[in-house]
Every structure is written in structure tokens, then in C-alpha cells.
Design a protein around this motif. Structure first.
Motif, PDB file in Angstrom:
ATOM      1  N   GLY A 148      46.085  37.817  26.647  1.00 19.67           N
ATOM      2  CA  GLY A 148      47.543  37.949  26.713  1.00 19.67           C
ATOM      3  C   GLY A 148      48.147  38.272  25.361  1.00 19.67           C
ATOM      4  O   GLY A 148      48.997  39.161  25.232  1.00 19.67           O
ATOM      5  N   TYR A 149      47.701  37.552  24.325  1.00 23.86           N
ATOM      6  CA  TYR A 149      48.251  37.815  22.981  1.00 23.86           C
ATOM      7  C   TYR A 149      47.878  39.220  22.499  1.00 23.86           C
ATOM      8  O   TYR A 149      48.689  39.892  21.860  1.00 23.86           O
ATOM      9  N   LEU A 150      46.665  39.664  22.789  1.00 22.72           N
ATOM     10  CA  LEU A 150      46.275  41.020  22.381  1.00 22.72           C
ATOM     11  C   LEU A 150      47.100  42.064  23.136  1.00 22.72           C
ATOM     12  O   LEU A 150      47.534  43.064  22.558  1.00 22.72           O
ATOM     13  N   ALA A 151      47.322  41.826  24.419  1.00 20.98           N
ATOM     14  CA  ALA A 151      48.126  42.775  25.208  1.00 20.98           C
ATOM     15  C   ALA A 151      49.532  42.895  24.627  1.00 20.98           C
ATOM     16  O   ALA A 151      50.105  43.995  24.572  1.00 20.98           O
ATOM     17  N   LEU A 152      50.084  41.784  24.166  1.00 19.60           N
ATOM     18  CA  LEU A 152      51.424  41.819  23.562  1.00 19.60           C
ATOM     19  C   LEU A 152      51.449  42.671  22.291  1.00 19.60           C
ATOM     20  O   LEU A 152      52.486  43.208  21.912  1.00 19.60           O
ATOM     21  N   GLU A 153      50.288  42.814  21.645  1.00 22.25           N
ATOM     22  CA  GLU A 153      50.220  43.634  20.421  1.00 22.25           C
ATOM     23  C   GLU A 153      49.815  45.076  20.729  1.00 22.25           C
ATOM     24  O   GLU A 153      49.510  45.844  19.814  1.00 22.25           O
ATOM     25  N   GLY A 154      49.758  45.440  22.004  1.00 27.42           N
ATOM     26  CA  GLY A 154      49.497  46.834  22.363  1.00 27.42           C
ATOM     27  C   GLY A 154      48.048  47.171  22.652  1.00 27.42           C
ATOM     28  O   GLY A 154      47.693  48.342  22.793  1.00 27.42           O
ATOM     29  N   VAL A 155      47.187  46.140  22.733  1.00 28.32           N
ATOM     30  CA  VAL A 155      45.772  46.369  23.017  1.00 28.32           C
ATOM     31  C   VAL A 155      45.559  46.445  24.533  1.00 28.32           C
ATOM     32  O   VAL A 155      46.176  45.683  25.283  1.00 28.32           O
ATOM     33  N   ALA A 156      44.702  47.373  24.961  1.00 32.12           N
ATOM     34  CA  ALA A 156      44.320  47.433  26.383  1.00 32.12           C
ATOM     35  C   ALA A 156      43.195  46.432  26.596  1.00 32.12           C
ATOM     36  O   ALA A 156      42.114  46.576  26.030  1.00 32.12           O
ATOM     37  N   VAL A 157      43.461  45.391  27.379  1.00 28.82           N
ATOM     38  CA  VAL A 157      42.483  44.307  27.545  1.00 28.82           C
ATOM     39  C   VAL A 157      42.029  44.231  28.996  1.00 28.82           C
ATOM     40  O   VAL A 157      42.855  44.264  29.917  1.00 28.82           O
ATOM     41  N   THR A 158      40.714  44.090  29.164  1.00 24.61           N
ATOM     42  CA  THR A 158      40.162  43.820  30.498  1.00 24.61           C
ATOM     43  C   THR A 158      39.424  42.487  30.454  1.00 24.61           C
ATOM     44  O   THR A 158      38.620  42.253  29.549  1.00 24.61           O
ATOM     45  N   VAL A 159      39.741  41.622  31.410  1.00 26.45           N
ATOM     46  CA  VAL A 159      39.051  40.333  31.550  1.00 26.45           C
ATOM     47  C   VAL A 159      38.046  40.465  32.688  1.00 26.45           C
ATOM     48  O   VAL A 159      38.389  40.949  33.774  1.00 26.45           O
ATOM     49  N   PHE A 160      36.821  40.035  32.433  1.00 24.70           N
ATOM     50  CA  PHE A 160      35.757  40.084  33.439  1.00 24.70           C
ATOM     51  C   PHE A 160      35.416  38.660  33.875  1.00 24.70           C
ATOM     52  O   PHE A 160      35.074  37.816  33.041  1.00 24.70           O
ATOM     53  N   GLU A 161      35.505  38.399  35.176  1.00 28.51           N
ATOM     54  CA  GLU A 161      35.276  37.045  35.705  1.00 28.51           C
ATOM     55  C   GLU A 161      34.265  37.117  36.845  1.00 28.51           C
ATOM     56  O   GLU A 161      34.416  37.920  37.762  1.00 28.51           O
ATOM     57  N   LYS A 162      33.256  36.263  36.798  1.00 27.06           N
ATOM     58  CA  LYS A 162      32.226  36.332  37.848  1.00 27.06           C
ATOM     59  C   LYS A 162      32.685  35.702  39.165  1.00 27.06           C
ATOM     60  O   LYS A 162      32.229  36.075  40.233  1.00 27.06           O
ATOM     61  N   ARG A 163      33.589  34.729  39.090  1.00 26.72           N
ATOM     62  CA  ARG A 163      34.051  34.094  40.325  1.00 26.72           C
ATOM     63  C   ARG A 163      35.065  34.991  41.051  1.00 26.72           C
ATOM     64  O   ARG A 163      35.556  35.969  40.491  1.00 26.72           O
ATOM     65  N   ALA A 164      35.391  34.566  42.278  1.00 28.89           N
ATOM     66  CA  ALA A 164      36.358  35.336  43.061  1.00 28.89           C
ATOM     67  C   ALA A 164      37.781  35.131  42.552  1.00 28.89           C
ATOM     68  O   ALA A 164      38.622  36.024  42.654  1.00 28.89           O
ATOM     69  N   LEU A 165      38.046  33.940  41.997  1.00 32.89           N
ATOM     70  CA  LEU A 165      39.393  33.645  41.511  1.00 32.89           C
ATOM     71  C   LEU A 165      39.377  33.484  39.991  1.00 32.89           C
ATOM     72  O   LEU A 165      38.486  32.823  39.443  1.00 32.89           O
TER      73      LEU A 165
END
Ligand code: SF4
Length: 439
Positions: A148-165
């Protein structure tokens, strides 16, 4: 989306939200201290008197902005932080014999109002895209904060999560009387609204390789959390009626149709907060006889004394110096009791083992060259920056073994976001949200 038919939904919120009048009255009790000890006691350094004063003056938007700047996950922290030993535990009111300010409930009030209005993500200023890309592994508090903080600074961020939620322990492990899955997911939506892409059902090392992540991103943050429940190592532990506590809590919170059946007596083995949480959940779900079995004495327990006191009020009993040695089963294999090393017997239809969790799985780290473990098995990372032995890989949260709270994981993610910005040549303005709070 969380399934409607989940057992945790039968458990009530033990600290229900304030009405506007209650919030205003509580906010007006704050002394708005200079050099406030409550701020010093908050691992993220939220300007607590500042946000409380804004509630008192009916500036709920400004209040939420103050909280979220220093702590993007200020909502879940409001719900799950042990405020008794953090901010509220430091409140000056206690020295005057008055009740300490209910900081967590006020914080919840301000952010829930922003969620209800639907404007939480617009409260923080967001810089335009700068072409940089970062991957965050795991969708728990450390990763969500970093993302979230990186996105606020203009970075394109992808979070990868193994669970369904997404949500990590906020979704799978937080005691339901503190927060249900729906609350955790509201906060995840805030992070999404900041521009973060969250991909669930993706396991690093299986679905996507570390090499791919490093090739496609400028930096990677590992917020992978801990592994499976530790085991007692005694015969019969894998049989029916015995489970790891965090695995059981995850079923309680997430599994559609999960039910306890006709449990009469349950034993939770351990002395930490997970053991106390599990015992309270069992008692609140109506199990008549719930016992915490701890190998040492009450004074040695790592779980919070105030939580144990609540557990006792709910009927949970503590058995000290209890070292499980074997399980007693009926002819059909049904669990009947746990036998202790000193010969005592604790009747049990269910035994939950809450003696810790394994360090991050080797498969998570393999492939990230230079990323090593610390002597205790956690991911070795600089505590100030989260930087690992690989200069493009950062880590934080439970997997690094540094902190064990949602709020410390958030601070890890925030610090790593600052360090990643520095590495990628992104200049941070003094009023950037990621610069708020403690350094
Ligand atoms: Fe308010 Fe207590 Fe913090 Fe002082 S220490 S600012 S009274 S919450």
C-alpha cells in the motif's frame, strides 16, 4: 468473498463499535498530551492525541487520515492490537487512577466511518505512476502495508497469495471476538483501492518461480508468515480429535459448514496467546469443559495476563506443569483423554496443540539467491530496512521472527517500503504517508 456459513459468525464482537455520541464522549476524556506516552508505545507511531482530537471536533476524515498515514492497517490494529500492553497501557490516565482512553475503539470508529463512506483510499495523497514494479509475497499485514505504501508513491505492486482469501492471519487466525473475516477483507479492499493488484491462489515456487518474480520486478518483499503448527511429538498426535491450534482456528474462521459436534471437553496445550484464544473460542462456542494445559506455571506463560483473565471469566481453567505424554482412545479410535507425564489425566474430546509454528518453509526461500535464515530459522533481514542478503529482496513480518503482532508487521512493511523507495531512486517527500510515524 468470505462464505456466509462459517462458525466464527456465531461468535459476537466483544468490543462493539461506538455510537457517534460514545466516541465523542470518550475522545473528550483525552488530555492531548505533548510527548504523549501512548504514541511512543505504538510500534507504528500513530499521532494518537491528534486523531482523537479530530474525533472530538467531528473531523472524522482528518482523524482517519492521521491514522492511516502512520498505519495503513490501522483498522485491523484497532481491532486486534493488545492495547492494554501498548498505547492504552501507557496512557497517563492510569497514573491518576482513571480508566485509560479506549484508543483502539476510537481508532476503529474513525476508520470504520471512512470505510462506510467509501472514501478511505482517497484520504492519502497518491503520486503518479513512476514505472517501477515490486512484488510482495504473501497477503498478510506486512505485505499489505509494504504494498500500500509503495502504491501511494507510484509503484506498480502485485501481491501474490497462495490462499483463496487475502489478509494473512487477520483472515485466518485472529480471534473472532476481536474481528471476523469480513473486517479483514474490508481493509484488504482499501489496499486494493490504493492501486495494488492482489493475486490469490498463486504459490511462489510452484505457480510462479522466484526467478520470474525477480525478472519481472525491480524488488521483491517476502511477507510470508510462519509455517505449520509445531507438534508435541507423541504417539497418536495425527489421529482423530487432535489438531494444531492455528489450523483449527483457520477452519473455524474460513471453512463453510465447519461445526464442533457434541464436544464436552477440550484441552488446549500451550501457554501463549494462540492457546488462550483457542480456549476462549471453544468456551464461547459452548464447550462446557475447556482446559489450558501448560508445561510450566502461570507466571511463565507468554500469553497476556489480561487475556487469561478474560478466559477464566468465560470458564476456562488452567492446569500448570502439564506435559502431555500420550492419548487415551476408545475402541473405535475416538479420543477420550490426554495423559500427562506425572500420571494426571485430562478428559478430552478435542486436543488443540498451540506450542508455536514452524519457521517459513524452505520451498518459499529456495530460488532467492542470497536470502538466508537467522540462527532461529527465520528469514535473516536488516531490522531497520528489511533488506535480506539479496539486495533486491526484502522481508518482514512473522517470517523474519522479529515481531509477532499485526502492528509490528505493519511497521516492518512500512520500513521496507521506505528502503525500497530509496533503492529505486524514488524521493520521499517529508509529508509522504510512508514517512509518518516512527522511523
Ligand atoms: Fe490521550 Fe492518554 Fe495518549 Fe495522553 S496518553 S494523549 S490522555 S490517550
Amino acid at each position: 468473498m468470505a462464505h456466509a456459513d462459517r462458525l466464527e459468525r456465531t461468535l459476537p464482537d466483544l468490543k462493539p463499535p461506538y455510537t457517534p455520541g460514545q466516541a465523542a464522549a470518550e475522545a473528550n476524556r483525552c488530555l492531548y498530551c505533548h510527548d504523549a506516552p501512548c504514541v511512543a508505545a505504538c510500534p507504528t507511531g500513530i499521532d494518537i492525541p491528534g486523531f482523537i482530537r479530530k474525533i472530538a471536533t467531528d473531523n472524522l476524515k482528518g482523524s482517519a487520515r492521521t491514522i492511516l498515514s502512520a498505519n495503513l492497517l490501522g483498522y485491523s490494529c484497532a481491532r486486534v492490537c493488545p492495547v492494554e500492553v501498548l498505547c492504552a497501557g501507557a496512557c497517563v490516565h492510569q497514573h491518576q487512577g482513571h480508566e485509560t482512553i479506549a484508543i483502539g475503539r476510537l481508532q476503529r470508529h474513525a476508520i470504520e466511518a471512512a470505510f462506510d463512506r467509501g472514501d478511505a483510499a482517497t484520504l492519502l495523497r497518491r503520486r503518479p505512476a513512476n514505472g517501477k514494479k515490486v512484488a510482495c509475497v504473501g497477503a498478510g499485514p506486512a505485505s499489505l502495508a509494504c504494498a500500500g505504501y509503495l502504491a501511494l508513491e507510484g509503484v506498480a505492486v502485485t501481491v501474490f497469495e497462495k490462499r483463496a482469501l487475502p489478509g494473512g492471519l487477520n483472515t485466518t487466525g485472529v480471534a473472532p471476538y476481536k474481528m471476523h473475516v469480513e473486517g479483514a477483507l474490508r481493509e484488504v479492499e482499501l489496499v486494493r483501492d490504493l492501486g495494488v493488484t492482489i493475486r490469490t491462489g498463486v504459490e511462489i515456487g510452484r505457480t510462479v518461480t522466484p526467478a520470474q518474480l525477480l525478472a519481472e520486478h525491480d524488488a521483491v518483499f517476502l511477507g510470508v508468515g510462519l509455517g505449520a503448527d509445531a507438534k508435541l511429538g507423541i504417539a497418536g498426535e495425527d489421529g482423530p480429535g487432535v489438531s494444531g491450534a492455528t489450523a483449527w482456528i483457520e477452519r473455524l474462521k474460513n471453512e463453510p459448514g465447519f461445526a464442533l459436534g457434541d464436544l464436552l471437553c477440550a484441552v488446549v496445550v500451550g501457554g501463549g496467546n494462540t492457546a488462550i484464544d483457542a480456549a476462549r473460542e471453544l468456551a464461547n462456542l459452548g464447550v462446557p469443559d475447556v482446559t489450558i494445559a501448560y508445561r510450566r506455571t502461570e507466571a511463565d506463560m507468554s500469553g497476556y495476563a489480561h487475556e487469561l483473565a478474560h478466559a477464566r471469566e468465560e470458564g476456562v481453567r488452567l492446569v500448570e506443569r502439564a506435559v502431555p505424554q500420550s492419548f487415551v482412545r476408545g475402541a473405535d479410535g475416538t479420543l477420550a483423554a490426554v495423559l500427562l507425564a506425572d500420571g494426571r489425566r485430562l478428559d478430552a474430546d478435542l486436543v488443540l496443540v498451540a506450542i508455536g509454528q514452524a519457521k517459513p518453509d524452505a520451498s518459499v526461500l529456495a530460488g532467492f539467491d542470497g536470502v538466508a535464515r537467522d540462527p532461529k530459522g527465520g528469514i535473516a533481514a536488516d531490522p531497520e530496512t528489511g533488506r535480506t542478503g539479496n539486495p533486491r529482496v526484502y522481508a518482514g513480518g512473522d517470517g523474519t521472527g522479529v515481531g509477532e503482532l499485526v502492528v509490528t508487521a505493519v511497521q516492518d512493511g512500512k520500513r521496507a517500503a521506505r528502503a525500497i523507495c530509496a533503492q529505486l531512486g524514488i524521493e520521499l517527500a517529508p509529508d509522504a504517508p510512508v514517512m509518518a510515524g516512527h522511523r
